[in-house]
Motif scaffolding. Structure first.
Motif, short mmCIF file in Angstrom:
data_model
loop_
_atom_site.label_atom_id
_atom_site.label_comp_id
_atom_site.label_asym_id
_atom_site.label_seq_id
_atom_site.Cartn_x
_atom_site.Cartn_y
_atom_site.Cartn_z
N LEU A 173 -2.29 -19.60 -63.09
CA LEU A 173 -3.57 -18.78 -62.74
C LEU A 173 -3.14 -18.06 -61.47
CD1 LEU A 173 -6.48 -18.29 -63.32
CD2 LEU A 173 -7.20 -20.23 -62.33
N ASP A 213 -3.29 -14.01 -60.72
CA ASP A 213 -4.33 -13.54 -59.21
C ASP A 213 -3.45 -12.60 -58.71
OD1 ASP A 213 -6.83 -14.62 -59.93
OD2 ASP A 213 -6.44 -16.52 -58.81
N LYS A 272 -6.65 -14.08 -67.51
CA LYS A 272 -7.11 -15.07 -66.33
C LYS A 272 -8.44 -15.98 -66.65
CE LYS A 272 -9.24 -14.84 -61.84
NZ LYS A 272 -9.71 -13.96 -60.53
#
Length: 880
Positions: free
Chosen positions: A827, A831, A869
């Motif tokens: 994750l 990002d 995501k």
């Protein structure tokens, strides 16, 4: 079945294909059976040039014919496919003349008879190359009936037709404007002229009116032809020129006086509204000349050089003359202007030389009387085009047809059967060579030196190959033929000519249907040619991949009438398909070794009923599509059934029964595997004849050949929607469990607990009864099936398939802490990637300078990162 019947570990197409073709041909399987009770099916092969070698167009064309022939043979028809080659007048003569040049000779040095001996020698030496190559593709035609357009029988048919048309006044000799190739030194027909867009010039030339200060301006792309002008034409209603009609203009440079004539052909809106008329060097001008009785002055000869009528330009090449004449017109003050002009230039389809329209004495077929019944035969449905849109193409040409110039100034071909008496001038047209003149009894007869257009003999192909003009058994049984399979590029050259020739000579159509296919193009969508260097040799492909692979690749991913782009990636994909079939068959055959009884009376499992139903539905669909000539779609459906349903699902579904202790279940599985695989090979046989024969023989060693086995039409009583829906449900749940395993990074060999909310009593019953499938195919154990769930399991990954909720509790299945750490790291990386793309898309400099497709690509990437995501966050939530 003993171990000697096992398949080799890997598939060797070369060994298999050579072996089986030899067996088929030697045993006469390609010949018709002459069973009086059987309906007939017949095809004639479009005869490839005897000079040629196999190209991808031949491979596609003959694969389509072979699929239809093998299919109809298996359906029980009395099947005949006649092969043969075309003598290819210009092309063959050119090949032999090339050889003579290397020897320092010309055909004139040898003389006609010796030259023709050399051509026949060449034909016997090299002419069988393409028929040998057709065998490697798997063509199941009757080679014992192989024909050649100049063999004795076909030659007799040509003479018969020529003489009959001549006697009816449909063949005549006369002066006419023809397309002349200065390099090939022969006429070529309108449809053999290929038009290429080229940059050129349009010269505007002033023609003064005799005895006046007035003048007219004409425009031409070929100023050298003005030396042969015999008029200037204007439209009769053009008010600008009405007062000039009947007057005389002076031809610049030569000073010849020529009339101004009024003709409706002239377009008053184009250019100045006045056109120069050169009847000897332009087909439209020739027609104007005929209407106004104008002189035909030949200023360009057969070598494309200027004649004595061109004055001081005599002996120059046409282009050299153009250059000097334009300079002279400028100095003379007759050139008004020169403008750049893009226009279509006619070129010889054989050698690309620019065609010269010339008036010469030629033989012609009067086309209007022959075209009328040929149009009617299509209009009334006697002959149908597939796809139907090609009817319009055919009719458009037939309705605007000009008389067909059939004489060629060659030595190789069917010599025109006309003799001229040297004593009394009598013209004799005869089927047999005349010994003397029937008018004056003189024996001083000279045969016309020209030969017939190659398409004259190939136009008789559907009936000349069956023995006409004799009344033969083949004609009674197999004429008219069932279907003609051919490329869209020879509708005019060949298809139309066969139709009007057959209707005239046989009083019956030559075929019931015309199945048109497209051309094979390169990956960029270009026509394959020597000049582009983009040709692909099908023999090399067969040596590397096998004929079955080439055949299946050519016919799938393509629809009738549309062009096909050749792509090596698709060839690789089809080879993988052949290997998939081989490996599946090898597995099945290895697991039939101990089959003691057929197992047909045993109770079938859901998977058995499902595959039997799916097979019969596939057989019905394939048959229906083949009847509509949608062979590519039929192939695609077969591919999906074999790869996805039989190999990926059914074989996996029955493995536990094959390896299990229950002999009854094992026998049933063996019986279904054997039956479905054997019948599937029959369905696939027309498409991939070699691999299917090899596998089928291992399954049916007591049988003669798959070629003569019965085609599976598909039994509607064995198509079971209910069983297919049930199996579809099982397959959807298996996929759902597999997807969860993949998303949650579960080790492939690990058993996982699964809880299911079926959400209906019937669904629960089906799943409960078939839990073993979920265990075997998704490694799911234990499986708990509920009709509904009040409380959803905690820390469980979930999926919904066909309304069924699937839960996989993760505790004990994966290391939750380790998986949480992995997902958080992923994750974090996501990002960063998303931040980078966001910045780029917020940068005015990037948005202003980057091409639209680059910006679109970044936006697509941004959306993919957002979706990923969200998916990662959802997975993390499951672990809490």
């Amino acid at each position: 079945m003993d171990s000697g019947n096992n398949l080799n570990k890997t598939y060797d197409p070369i060994q298999v294909e050579e072996k089986w073709y030899q067996i088929w041909e030697q045993n006469g399987y390609f010949k018709p059976t002459f069973d009086e009770g059987k309906e007939s099916f017949s095809i004639v092969m479009p005869p490839p040039n005897v000079t040629g070698s196999l190209h991808l167009g031949h491979a596609l064309d003959n694969t389509l014919q072979d699929i239809l022939t093998r299919w109809k043979r298996m359906q029980g028809y009395n099947t005949l496919w006649i092969p043969g080659t075309d003598h290819a007048g210009i092309a063959t003569q050119a090949k032999v003349e090339e050889q003579l040049v290397k020897e320092g000779l010309s055909r004139s040095d040898l003389g006609r008879d010796k030259f023709l001996e050399r051509v026949w020698d060449w034909k016997h030496q090299y002419g069988n190359r393409i028929t040998r190559q057709l065998r490697t593709v798997g063509a199941s035609c009757d080679w014992s009936r192989e024909r050649f357009t100049m063999d004795e029988g076909c030659s007799a048919a040509v003479r018969e037709v020529f003489v009959k048309l001549y006697e009816k006044g449909l063949i005549y000799r006369g002066n006419y404007i023809v397309n002349w190739c200065p390099k090939c030194q022969t006429t070529i027909s309108d449809i053999e002229v290929e038009h290429q867009e080229k940059a050129g010039s349009l010269w505007h030339i002033r023609y003064p009116i005799k005895g006046s200060d007035e003048y007219v301006v004409v425009a031409t792309t070929r100023p050298e032809t003005m030396l042969g002008d015999t008029a200037v034409a204007v439209h009769p209603d053009d008010k600008r020129y009405k007062h000039l009609v009947g007057l005389t203009v002076i031809l610049p440079i030569l000073g010849r006086e020529i009339p101004v004539v009024a003709d409706e052909y002239v377009d008053p809106e184009f250019g100045s509204g006045a056109v120069k008329v050169t009847p000897a060097h332009d087909p439209n001008d020739f027609e104007i000349g005929q209407r106004h009785n104008l002189e035909e002055i030949v200023v360009i000869d057969k070598n494309a050089q200027m004649t004595e009528h061109a004055g001081k330009y005599q002996g120059m090449d046409r282009y050299q003359c153009r250059e000097i004449l334009v300079q002279d017109l400028m100095q003379h003050g007759s050139l008004v202007e020169t403008e750049e002009h893009q226009h279509a230039v006619g070129q010889c389809y054989r050698c690309d030389t620019v065609i010269e329209p010339l008036v010469s004495k030629q033989w012609f077929v009067k086309m209007k009387p022959l075209a009328v019944p040929a149009i009617k035969a299509v209009d009334n449905g006697q002959i149908k085009f597939v796809p139907e849109r090609f009817t319009k193409v055919y009719k458009g040409w037939m309705e605007n047809i000009r008389d067909w110039c059939i004489s060629r100034q060659l030595w190789w071909g069917h010599r025109i059967p006309v003799w001229y008496c040297q004593d009394c001038g009598e013209v004799i047209c005869s089927i047999e060579d005349p010994a003397e003149c029937h008018n004056c009894n003189s024996n001083k007869l000279v045969q016309d030196s020209d030969v017939l257009d190659t398409w004259f003999s190939s136009g008789l192909w559907p009936f000349s190959t069956m023995g006409w003009p004799k009344e033969t058994d083949d004609l009674k049984r197999f004429y008219p033929t069932s279907v003609l399979v051919t490329g869209r590029d020879i509708i005019f050259f060949w298809v139309a000519r066969m139709i009007f020739s057959a209707l005239e000579s046989m009083h019956e159509e030559p075929f019931k249907e015309v199945f048109i296919h497209g051309l094979v193009l390169d990956p960029q969508g270009r026509k394959m040619s020597k000049s582009l260097g983009n040709g692909v040799d099908p023999i090399e492909i067969i040596e590397q991949y096998g004929a079955d692979t080439l055949r299946f690749m050519l016919i799938t991913g393509n629809t009738p009438g549309n062009d096909l782009r050749f792509q090596f990636e698709r060839l690789e994909g089809t080879r993988n398909f052949a290997n998939k079939i081989w490996n599946a068959a090898r597995f099945v055959i290895m697991n039939l070794e101990d089959q003691a009884e057929d197992g047909s009376e045993k109770e079938l499992a859901l998977a058995d009923n499902w595959i039997i139903s799916r097979f019969n539905r596939t057989a019905k669909d394939v048959t229906r599509l083949m009847e509509k000539y949608e062979l590519g779609e039929a192939g695609r459906i077969l591919y999906d059934f074999i790869w996805n349903e039989f190999c990926d699902w059914y074989i996996e579904l029955v493995k536990p029964r094959l390896y299990g202790e229950d002999l009854t279940e094992k026998r049933t599985a063996q019986h279904v595997l054997r039956t479905v695989l054997s019948d599937t090979m029959k369905l696939l046989h027309p498409f991939m004849p070699f691999i299917t024969e090899e596998i089928w023989q291992k399954l049916n060693p007591e049988q003669e050949t798959i070629m003569l086995s019965k085609w599976p039409e598909g039994n509607p009583n064995l198509v079971d929607d209910h069983q297919e829906r049930q199996m579809g449900l099982i397959m959807a749940v298996v996929k759902g469990i597999r997807n969860i395993r993949g998303e949650m990074n579960v080790a492939p060999g690990k058993k996982v607990p699964v809880i299911i909310a079926a959400n209906s009593g019937e669904t629960k019953t089906v799943l409960q009864a078939n839990i073993s499938y979920l265990d075997n195919l998704a490694n799911a154990h234990p499986v708990e099936v509920n009709e509904t769930l009040i409380d959803k399991p905690e820390q469980a990954a979930a999926a919904i398939e066909n309304g069924v909720e699937i839960f996989m509790p993760l505790k004990g299945v994966i290391d939750l802490d380790k998986e949480r750490t992995r997902l958080e790291k992923e994750l974090s990386n996501m990002d960063k990637e998303l931040s980078r793309v966001d910045k780029k898309l917020q940068n005015p400099g990037f948005l202003g300078k980057a091409p639209d497709h680059v910006v679109a690509k970044e936006k697509k990437k941004q959306q993919e990162f957002v979706n990923k995501k969200e998916a990662l966050k959802a997975r993390l939530t499951l672990l809490d």
